[in-house]
Write a protein that holds these residues in place. Structure first.
Motif, PDB file in Angstrom:
ATOM      1  N   PHE A   1       0.870  -1.175   0.000  1.00  0.00           N
ATOM      2  CA  PHE A   1       0.000   0.000   0.000  1.00  0.00           C
ATOM      3  C   PHE A   1       0.902   1.218   0.000  1.00  0.00           C
ATOM      4  N   ASP A   2       0.814   2.045  -1.039  1.00  0.00           N
ATOM      5  CA  ASP A   2       1.644   3.240  -1.174  1.00  0.00           C
ATOM      6  C   ASP A   2       0.929   4.398  -0.484  1.00  0.00           C
ATOM      7  N   GLY A   3       1.527   4.928   0.574  1.00  0.00           N
ATOM      8  CA  GLY A   3       0.902   5.983   1.361  1.00  0.00           C
ATOM      9  C   GLY A   3       0.905   7.361   0.727  1.00  0.00           C
ATOM     10  N   HIS A   4       1.708   7.565  -0.306  1.00  0.00           N
ATOM     11  CA  HIS A   4       1.742   8.867  -0.981  1.00  0.00           C
ATOM     12  C   HIS A   4       2.578   8.749  -2.255  1.00  0.00           C
ATOM     13  N   ASN A   5       1.994   9.164  -3.369  1.00  0.00           N
ATOM     14  CA  ASN A   5       2.815   9.337  -4.561  1.00  0.00           C
ATOM     15  C   ASN A   5       2.234  10.454  -5.412  1.00  0.00           C
ATOM     16  N   ASP A   6       3.079  11.034  -6.233  1.00  0.00           N
ATOM     17  CA  ASP A   6       2.731  12.219  -7.020  1.00  0.00           C
ATOM     18  C   ASP A   6       2.486  11.912  -8.495  1.00  0.00           C
TER      19      ASP A   6
ATOM     20  N   GLY B   1      -3.060  -0.923  -3.326  1.00  0.00           N
ATOM     21  CA  GLY B   1      -3.771   0.351  -3.250  1.00  0.00           C
ATOM     22  C   GLY B   1      -2.813   1.448  -2.857  1.00  0.00           C
ATOM     23  N   GLY B   2      -3.335   2.656  -2.839  1.00  0.00           N
ATOM     24  CA  GLY B   2      -2.479   3.761  -2.464  1.00  0.00           C
ATOM     25  C   GLY B   2      -3.216   5.079  -2.429  1.00  0.00           C
ATOM     26  N   LEU B   3      -2.535   6.083  -1.932  1.00  0.00           N
ATOM     27  CA  LEU B   3      -3.048   7.447  -1.894  1.00  0.00           C
ATOM     28  C   LEU B   3      -2.284   8.257  -2.922  1.00  0.00           C
ATOM     29  N   PHE B   4      -2.985   8.704  -3.937  1.00  0.00           N
ATOM     30  CA  PHE B   4      -2.378   9.502  -4.999  1.00  0.00           C
ATOM     31  C   PHE B   4      -2.637  10.970  -4.685  1.00  0.00           C
ATOM     32  N   ALA B   5      -1.566  11.733  -4.486  1.00  0.00           N
ATOM     33  CA  ALA B   5      -1.695  13.151  -4.143  1.00  0.00           C
ATOM     34  C   ALA B   5      -2.395  13.900  -5.277  1.00  0.00           C
TER      35      ALA B   5
END
Length: 82
Positions: free
Chosen positions: A5-10, A44-48
């Motif tokens: 799980f990627d917590g932040h990417n741009d 999953g992840g959070l995409f900035a």
């Protein structure tokens, strides 16, 4: 396979700046693409996602300088377009 799980990417910001890039193809640079996400087990992840302000700080990475003026309202049409 381990799931990640990627917590932040741009990635979304990079794709906005470089519309010629295709998220579905393996990229030679950048945070992530669909090919590497599948290979790496991305679950999953959070995409900035943000709308840059109009003070000329859109390209500044990191915290806003202490002497920067306060954020003002952002034009809704411009924000929706971005």
């Amino acid at each position: 396979m381990m799931q990640v799980f990627d917590g932040h990417n741009d990635t979304l910001a990079v794709l906005l700046e470089h519309p010629d890039r295709d998220f579905g193809e393996r990229l030679t640079e950048g945070h992530i693409d669909a090919v590497r996400a599948r290979e790496g087990g991305l679950a999953g992840g959070l995409f900035a996602m943000y709308t840059p302000d109009l003070r000329g700080l859109a390209g500044v990475r990191g915290p806003v300088p202490k002497d920067a003026p306060p954020f003002g309202p952002i034009d809704a049409d411009r924000a929706l377009h971005r």
